[in-house]
Scaffold this motif. Structure first.
Motif, mmCIF file in Angstrom:
data_model
loop_
_atom_site.group_PDB
_atom_site.id
_atom_site.type_symbol
_atom_site.label_atom_id
_atom_site.label_comp_id
_atom_site.label_asym_id
_atom_site.label_seq_id
_atom_site.Cartn_x
_atom_site.Cartn_y
_atom_site.Cartn_z
ATOM 1 N N ARG B 47 33.655 -23.952 30.583
ATOM 2 C CA ARG B 47 32.384 -23.841 31.315
ATOM 3 C C ARG B 47 31.357 -23.007 30.540
ATOM 4 N NH1 ARG B 47 33.980 -27.585 33.151
ATOM 5 N NH2 ARG B 47 34.548 -28.094 35.296
ATOM 6 N N SER B 48 31.837 -21.966 29.861
ATOM 7 C CA SER B 48 30.883 -21.154 29.097
ATOM 8 C C SER B 48 30.325 -21.969 27.934
ATOM 9 C CB SER B 48 31.542 -19.869 28.603
ATOM 10 O OG SER B 48 32.621 -20.178 27.760
ATOM 11 N N ASP B 50 29.960 -25.221 28.050
ATOM 12 C CA ASP B 50 29.000 -26.138 28.715
ATOM 13 C C ASP B 50 27.668 -25.427 28.946
ATOM 14 O OD1 ASP B 50 30.914 -28.053 28.749
ATOM 15 O OD2 ASP B 50 31.396 -27.879 30.897
ATOM 16 N N ALA B 51 27.770 -24.172 29.412
ATOM 17 C CA ALA B 51 26.541 -23.418 29.704
ATOM 18 C C ALA B 51 25.723 -23.207 28.433
ATOM 19 C CB ALA B 51 26.888 -22.070 30.334
ATOM 20 N N ALA B 55 22.058 -24.681 27.814
ATOM 21 C CA ALA B 55 20.931 -23.803 27.450
ATOM 22 C C ALA B 55 20.220 -24.327 26.214
ATOM 23 C CB ALA B 55 21.432 -22.379 27.212
ATOM 24 N N VAL B 178 19.731 -17.259 28.012
ATOM 25 C CA VAL B 178 20.892 -17.862 28.689
ATOM 26 C C VAL B 178 21.910 -18.338 27.662
ATOM 27 C CG1 VAL B 178 21.628 -19.820 30.099
ATOM 28 C CG2 VAL B 178 19.622 -18.513 30.773
ATOM 29 N N ALA B 182 25.660 -17.096 27.281
ATOM 30 C CA ALA B 182 26.803 -18.012 27.394
ATOM 31 C C ALA B 182 27.709 -17.884 26.177
ATOM 32 C CB ALA B 182 26.294 -19.443 27.546
#
Lengths: 134, 261
Positions: B47-48, B50-51, B55, B178, B182
């Motif tokens: 998920r990180s 993906d983030a 971004a 962001v 991330a």
């Protein structure tokens, strides 16, 4: 102007103009032409109504204020002397039905004649009777 | 698959983990918990990432928006300058109409001096020109007023475009923040994984194997319970002994006891 043919007695030719919402007539005998705003040379110590002198057609003539407008100057002749009138807005020129008061009737409305002689006399009086170059 | 024997080392590790699981059921962390922790760790890493990618995508979109806003700003600026030039042009047209109006009035005066008979053509021409001058002047005034409205709108548009550009700049900076956060989070989660590996002695692959084996063991226990209720125990033992005996030996081996202990 003395050689102009005399218009019929029931008609008068000249200029109809407006000064601060009031309409006046000036006969073609006196109204020589309309000129764009002139460059005025102010005269120190002159009467308040005398705005100054302008150069027009190679001659110098005094300019009198009639109203706040400054776009156009009426060049007129009185007793052989030229005079500039500033502050009027020309509306119409041509031949109009004469009115007994000395003015004309335009679209059914009586337009009084401008008292050019009185204006001339007041200006002379205000300038201590000085001559404008006559 | 229980009938496929794992290599000895792996077998010992498996036995150790199984024994630990059986012994420490009441403890805070079991190999099953390790599996869940590693699963959560893997999800967090994913998920990180993906983030961070999202971004970057946002930053790319914002950069495109900013470029479009810059082009729009230039166009609006050009339009404002053009409106200014046009206003000057309309001013000159208005002046020309005013001069023409004077010419018409002077022609009328000249016609009046000549008298109606001789000056008739001049008087007619004066009226005609004056009428057209009045119409032209009125139209020019209307156009000037309309142009003034357009210029005012263009100025407002310029203000809005400037706000959009500023917003794009801010959004770009936020997207960068962001993205950096991330990436930092991903590093931290990876670091957390290393510490988790040190703390539990397991790794993600082993934890997955343990979780899988646990699920199979639960299924086996359930099936045995159902079989025991439906068939004679002797028949069940004879049928399952070839499979269960190696498992029992594995669970009771001294190495497993030592590692688990």
């Amino acid at each position: 102007m003395d050689t102009l043919p005399a218009p019929p007695s029931d008609q008068r030719g000249g200029l109809v103009f407006e000064v601060e919402g009031r309409t006046f007539f000036l006969s073609a005998e006196h109204a020589r032409k309309l000129a764009p705003r002139p460059q005025i040379a102010r005269l120190p110590g002159a009467a308040p109504s005398l705005l100054g002198l302008v150069l027009e057609d190679g001659g110098i003539l005094p300019v009198v204020e009639l109203g706040p407008e400054r776009a156009t100057m009426i060049v007129c002749v009185h007793r052989g002397e030229q005079l500039g009138l500033l502050g009027a807005v020309g509306i119409r020129s041509g031949v109009f039905p004469a009115d007994p008061s000395g003015g004309v009737t335009v679209d059914g409305k009586v337009i009084p004649a401008l008292d050019l002689a009185g204006l001339y006399a007041r200006l002379h009086a205000a300038t201590w009777g000085a001559s404008w170059g006559g | 698959m229980l009938h496929v024997m794992p290599p000895p080392t792996r077998a010992r590790t498996l036995a150790s983990l199984l024994r630990r699981s059986a012994k420490n059921k009441s403890d805070a962390a079991t190999p099953m918990d390790d599996g869940l922790a590693w699963s959560a760790h893997g999800l967090a890493v994913s998920r990180s990432r993906d983030a961070a990618e999202a971004a970057q995508a946002i930053a790319a979109h914002v950069a495109k928006q900013r470029a479009a806003a810059d082009v729009l700003h230039d166009r609006v600026h050009t339009a404002a300058a053009r409106a200014q030039e046009l206003a000057g042009g309309f001013g000159r047209v208005t002046d020309a109409f005013e001069r023409l109006g004077l010419v018409a009035l002077n022609a009328g005066l000249e016609g009046a001096r000549l008298g109606e008979a001789q000056g008739r053509s001049l008087l007619l021409m004066s009226d005609e020109v004056r009428t057209h001058v009045a119409r032209g002047g009125e139209s020019t005034r209307e156009l000037t007023a309309a142009l003034g409205d357009i210029a005012a709108d263009v100025n407002k548009l310029q203000t809005y475009v400037d706000q959009v550009r500023q917003g794009a700049t801010d959004a770009s900076q936020e997207a960068a923040r962001v993205g950096a956060a991330a990436t930092e989070a991903e590093r931290a989660i990876v670091d957390l994984g290393s510490r988790l590996e040190q703390a539990t002695g397991s790794d993600p692959a082993t934890a997955k194997l343990v979780a899988d084996a646990g699920a199979h063991a639960k299924a086996l226990a359930t099936a045995l319970g159902a079989l025991g209720a439906a068939a004679p125990p002797r028949l069940v033992m004879s049928a399952l002994r070839p499979i269960l005996e190696p498992l029992a030996r594995l669970l009771s081996s001294p190495e497993a006891d030592q590692e688990a202990g």
